[in-house]
Design a protein around this motif. Structure first.
Motif, PDB file in Angstrom:
ATOM      1  N   SER A 119      -5.381   9.081   0.201  1.00 24.11           N
ATOM      2  CA  SER A 119      -5.154   7.705   0.659  1.00 24.11           C
ATOM      3  C   SER A 119      -6.383   7.065   1.305  1.00 24.11           C
ATOM      4  O   SER A 119      -6.553   5.854   1.226  1.00 24.11           O
ATOM      5  N   GLY A 120      -7.284   7.865   1.871  1.00 20.20           N
ATOM      6  CA  GLY A 120      -8.499   7.291   2.456  1.00 20.20           C
ATOM      7  C   GLY A 120      -9.415   6.647   1.416  1.00 20.20           C
ATOM      8  O   GLY A 120     -10.252   5.805   1.747  1.00 20.20           O
ATOM      9  N   HIS A 121      -9.281   7.050   0.154  1.00 17.12           N
ATOM     10  CA  HIS A 121     -10.157   6.525  -0.900  1.00 17.12           C
ATOM     11  C   HIS A 121      -9.474   5.455  -1.747  1.00 17.12           C
ATOM     12  O   HIS A 121     -10.104   4.807  -2.560  1.00 17.12           O
ATOM     13  N   ILE A 122      -8.171   5.357  -1.598  1.00 15.56           N
ATOM     14  CA  ILE A 122      -7.414   4.457  -2.470  1.00 15.56           C
ATOM     15  C   ILE A 122      -7.351   3.067  -1.825  1.00 15.56           C
ATOM     16  O   ILE A 122      -7.265   2.945  -0.609  1.00 15.56           O
ATOM     17  N   PHE A 123      -7.359   2.043  -2.674  1.00 18.26           N
ATOM     18  CA  PHE A 123      -7.310   0.673  -2.161  1.00 18.26           C
ATOM     19  C   PHE A 123      -5.901   0.098  -2.338  1.00 18.26           C
ATOM     20  O   PHE A 123      -5.240   0.358  -3.331  1.00 18.26           O
ATOM     21  N   ASN A 126      -2.120  -5.028   1.147  1.00 17.66           N
ATOM     22  CA  ASN A 126      -0.925  -5.387   1.899  1.00 17.66           C
ATOM     23  C   ASN A 126      -1.250  -6.191   3.152  1.00 17.66           C
ATOM     24  O   ASN A 126      -0.448  -6.996   3.594  1.00 17.66           O
ATOM     25  N   LYS A 127      -2.439  -5.977   3.698  1.00 18.85           N
ATOM     26  CA  LYS A 127      -2.839  -6.696   4.905  1.00 18.85           C
ATOM     27  C   LYS A 127      -4.189  -7.364   4.646  1.00 18.85           C
ATOM     28  O   LYS A 127      -4.878  -7.018   3.682  1.00 18.85           O
ATOM     29  N   PHE A 128      -4.595  -8.235   5.564  1.00 20.87           N
ATOM     30  CA  PHE A 128      -5.874  -8.913   5.368  1.00 20.87           C
ATOM     31  C   PHE A 128      -7.034  -7.915   5.317  1.00 20.87           C
ATOM     32  O   PHE A 128      -7.931  -8.050   4.478  1.00 20.87           O
ATOM     33  N   VAL A 129      -7.006  -6.880   6.171  1.00 20.07           N
ATOM     34  CA  VAL A 129      -8.126  -5.910   6.118  1.00 20.07           C
ATOM     35  C   VAL A 129      -8.149  -5.181   4.780  1.00 20.07           C
ATOM     36  O   VAL A 129      -9.221  -4.845   4.272  1.00 20.07           O
ATOM     37  N   ASP A 130      -6.967  -4.940   4.185  1.00 18.02           N
ATOM     38  CA  ASP A 130      -6.938  -4.321   2.847  1.00 18.02           C
ATOM     39  C   ASP A 130      -7.685  -5.228   1.867  1.00 18.02           C
ATOM     40  O   ASP A 130      -8.450  -4.755   1.019  1.00 18.02           O
ATOM     41  N   ALA A 131      -7.418  -6.529   1.983  1.00 20.87           N
ATOM     42  CA  ALA A 131      -8.050  -7.487   1.061  1.00 20.87           C
ATOM     43  C   ALA A 131      -9.564  -7.497   1.259  1.00 20.87           C
ATOM     44  O   ALA A 131     -10.333  -7.567   0.291  1.00 20.87           O
ATOM     45  N   GLN A 132      -9.994  -7.384   2.521  1.00 23.04           N
ATOM     46  CA  GLN A 132     -11.452  -7.360   2.786  1.00 23.04           C
ATOM     47  C   GLN A 132     -12.089  -6.120   2.159  1.00 23.04           C
ATOM     48  O   GLN A 132     -13.139  -6.202   1.524  1.00 23.04           O
ATOM     49  N   LYS A 133     -11.436  -4.946   2.349  1.00 23.23           N
ATOM     50  CA  LYS A 133     -11.995  -3.700   1.807  1.00 23.23           C
ATOM     51  C   LYS A 133     -11.987  -3.744   0.281  1.00 23.23           C
ATOM     52  O   LYS A 133     -12.928  -3.311  -0.370  1.00 23.23           O
ATOM     53  N   PHE A 134     -10.902  -4.264  -0.278  1.00 19.52           N
ATOM     54  CA  PHE A 134     -10.746  -4.366  -1.733  1.00 19.52           C
ATOM     55  C   PHE A 134     -11.884  -5.220  -2.291  1.00 19.52           C
ATOM     56  O   PHE A 134     -12.578  -4.851  -3.243  1.00 19.52           O
ATOM     57  N   GLN A 135     -12.076  -6.382  -1.680  1.00 22.60           N
ATOM     58  CA  GLN A 135     -13.097  -7.307  -2.177  1.00 22.60           C
ATOM     59  C   GLN A 135     -14.489  -6.681  -2.142  1.00 22.60           C
ATOM     60  O   GLN A 135     -15.258  -6.742  -3.097  1.00 22.60           O
ATOM     61  N   LYS A 136     -14.795  -6.033  -0.996  1.00 22.30           N
ATOM     62  CA  LYS A 136     -16.127  -5.442  -0.809  1.00 22.30           C
ATOM     63  C   LYS A 136     -16.384  -4.382  -1.879  1.00 22.30           C
ATOM     64  O   LYS A 136     -17.439  -4.353  -2.511  1.00 22.30           O
ATOM     65  N   VAL A 233      -6.786   1.588  -7.346  1.00 16.37           N
ATOM     66  CA  VAL A 233      -5.929   0.722  -6.523  1.00 16.37           C
ATOM     67  C   VAL A 233      -4.480   1.162  -6.693  1.00 16.37           C
ATOM     68  O   VAL A 233      -4.017   1.363  -7.816  1.00 16.37           O
ATOM     69  N   SER A 234      -3.789   1.320  -5.594  1.00 15.13           N
ATOM     70  CA  SER A 234      -2.370   1.649  -5.637  1.00 15.13           C
ATOM     71  C   SER A 234      -1.583   0.371  -5.323  1.00 15.13           C
ATOM     72  O   SER A 234      -1.719  -0.199  -4.243  1.00 15.13           O
ATOM     73  N   ALA A 235      -0.808  -0.080  -6.289  1.00 20.15           N
ATOM     74  CA  ALA A 235      -0.065  -1.340  -6.115  1.00 20.15           C
ATOM     75  C   ALA A 235       1.333  -1.162  -6.701  1.00 20.15           C
ATOM     76  O   ALA A 235       1.740  -1.846  -7.630  1.00 20.15           O
ATOM     77  N   LEU A 236       2.035  -0.184  -6.141  1.00 18.17           N
ATOM     78  CA  LEU A 236       3.330   0.205  -6.700  1.00 18.17           C
ATOM     79  C   LEU A 236       4.509  -0.562  -6.124  1.00 18.17           C
ATOM     80  O   LEU A 236       5.657  -0.164  -6.294  1.00 18.17           O
ATOM     81  N   GLY A 237       4.214  -1.615  -5.419  1.00 16.39           N
ATOM     82  CA  GLY A 237       5.306  -2.398  -4.854  1.00 16.39           C
ATOM     83  C   GLY A 237       5.483  -2.105  -3.371  1.00 16.39           C
ATOM     84  O   GLY A 237       4.672  -1.412  -2.757  1.00 16.39           O
ATOM     85  N   LEU A 238       6.540  -2.666  -2.835  1.00 19.68           N
ATOM     86  CA  LEU A 238       6.709  -2.683  -1.380  1.00 19.68           C
ATOM     87  C   LEU A 238       8.051  -2.103  -0.975  1.00 19.68           C
ATOM     88  O   LEU A 238       9.009  -2.159  -1.744  1.00 19.68           O
TER      89      LEU A 238
END
Ligand SMILES: Cc1cc2nc3c(=O)[nH]c(=O)nc-3n(C[C@H](O)[C@H](O)[C@H](O)COP(=O)(O)OP(=O)(O)OC[C@H]3O[C@@H](n4cnc5c(N)ncnc54)[C@H](O)[C@@H]3O)c2cc1C
Length: 334
Positions: A119-123, A126-136, A233-238
């Motif tokens: 999980s430390g390596h997976i993007f 769900n939150k704004f910081v996730d979006a920042q890390k994803f974008q970078k 990226v893990s985007a399996l829903g909520l």
């Protein structure tokens, strides 16, 4: 009356609007574990793709609630609710008392068993910081894998694609889209993805991930193939996010159970938005209503009832997440 609201998202903001309309002596505290808590979550994708700047995504508390009666505490995570003492416990061991509590803690990403240990390596998104890390990260890679389903998976794929990343979408065929929405079905989503050049990988699951070096991941699939990616990226829903321990007096079952008045089994505790399962007296049973707009309406009803009114959330046949989607229609966003 001292109102404590866990969360600063759509449901929480709806509740504050209602309370302030009714009770002008209200003292409201909103708490979020995020540091920049006021933003429209569905618009995070436009932030990732740089179509929306941070200054437009993130709002200041004073722009939303100029009233001094709203106190916003950020960077504080609720970990338990002691209902017999009217008290919330936070991860820094501090506590807050309330007369009336709203739990509006949203949802959390569903985890994939093979991705959990990484999980430390997976993007995630769900939150704004996730979006920042994803974008970078996305700005530095050429090839990425999205393991996903439904809208969150599709939105993750769209974000990567818009940033020019060669994207593979690993999704079970029956999970690509399984809701009955006007003009949106599996076939036209498939067509869209193929026409945009997305590699669809539908019939195998991930068994394991190995790291040949710090920039690459070798993904082992159940059909014996393996592939290399620079970003996963893990985007399996909520699923509902419930900030309390296993032994707790608040009734919950895959979500916090509330009546149509958004009240839990404890009279001065309410829940609204993605964390709640609301009694659907028309169809029977409890229902989750993921979505920005339904969370806001549930929050408004909760706020009214917290302030002493008697109002009910009446589920409409068309109020599910996908029919009342916030923002542009799903295929018109590309
Ligand atoms: C990638 C993505 C795309 C989406 N796209 C759409 C879309 O197009 N249209 C649509 O309608 N919906 C969309 N959604 C869903 C929508 O964003 C949610 O349904 C909505 O945000 C739910 O609102 P909420 O207030 O219940 O929760 P949230 O908006 O998630 O807010 C939860 C709040 O609780 C806080 N919190 C959580 N846990 C704690 C804790 N332990 N202690 C303190 N604070 C805590 C968080 O910091 C946050 O402030 C999308 C969601 C995602 C992730």
């Amino acid at each position: 009356m001292e109102y404590l609201i866990l969360g600063c998202g759509s449901a929480a903001m709806g509740a504050v609007r209602s309370i302030l309309d009714i009770d002008n002596t209200a003292k409201i505290t909103m708490v979020s574990h995020e540091f920049d808590p006021f933003y429209i979550k569905p618009a995070m994708i436009d932030f990732i793709t740089s179509d929306l700047g941070k200054d437009r995504l993130i709002q200041k508390k004073t722009d939303i609630f100029p009233e001094e009666s709203v106190n916003v505490v950020t960077g504080k995570r609720a970990i338990d609710i002691l209902s017999s003492e009217n008290m919330v416990v936070f991860s820094d061991r501090s506590t807050m008392k309330y007369s009336c509590l709203l739990i509006a803690t949203g949802s959390k990403p569903i985890e994939h068993p093979a991705l959990c240990k990484f999980s430390g390596h997976i993007f995630y998104i769900n939150k704004f910081v996730d979006a920042q890390k994803f974008q970078k990260k996305a700005k530095t890679v050429k090839k990425a894998l999205v393991v996903g389903r439904g809208i969150v998976g599709l939105e993750a794929v769209r974000a990567l694609h818009k940033l020019g990343v060669e994207t593979t979408y690993c999704v079970k065929s029956n999970m690509l889209w399984n809701l009955d929405v006007d003009g949106v079905d599996v076939d036209n989503i498939k067509k869209k993805l193929i026409s945009e050049g997305i590699n669809l990988y539908s019939d195998a699951d991930i068994l394991d991930i190995l790291e040949p070096d710090e920039n690459h991941y070798r993904v082992i699939m159940s059909d014996k193939q393996n592939f290399s990616y620079e970003m996963i990226v893990s985007a399996l829903g909520l699923e509902p996010n419930m900030p309390f321990g296993a032994i707790n007096s608040i009734a919950a079952d895959r979500g916090i159970l509330v009546g149509e008045d958004m009240r839990t089994n404890i009279p001065n505790i309410f829940a609204a938005g993605d964390c709640a399962r609301v009694l659907d007296f028309k169809r029977g049973g409890y229902r989750i209503n993921f979505g920005w707009l339904s969370a806001g309406s549930q929050g408004e009803i909760a706020g009214k009832n917290m302030a002493g009114h008697e109002d009910f959330y009446i589920p409409q046949d068309d109020d599910s997440f996908f029919l009342k989607l916030y923002g542009k229609k799903i295929l018109e966003r590309w």
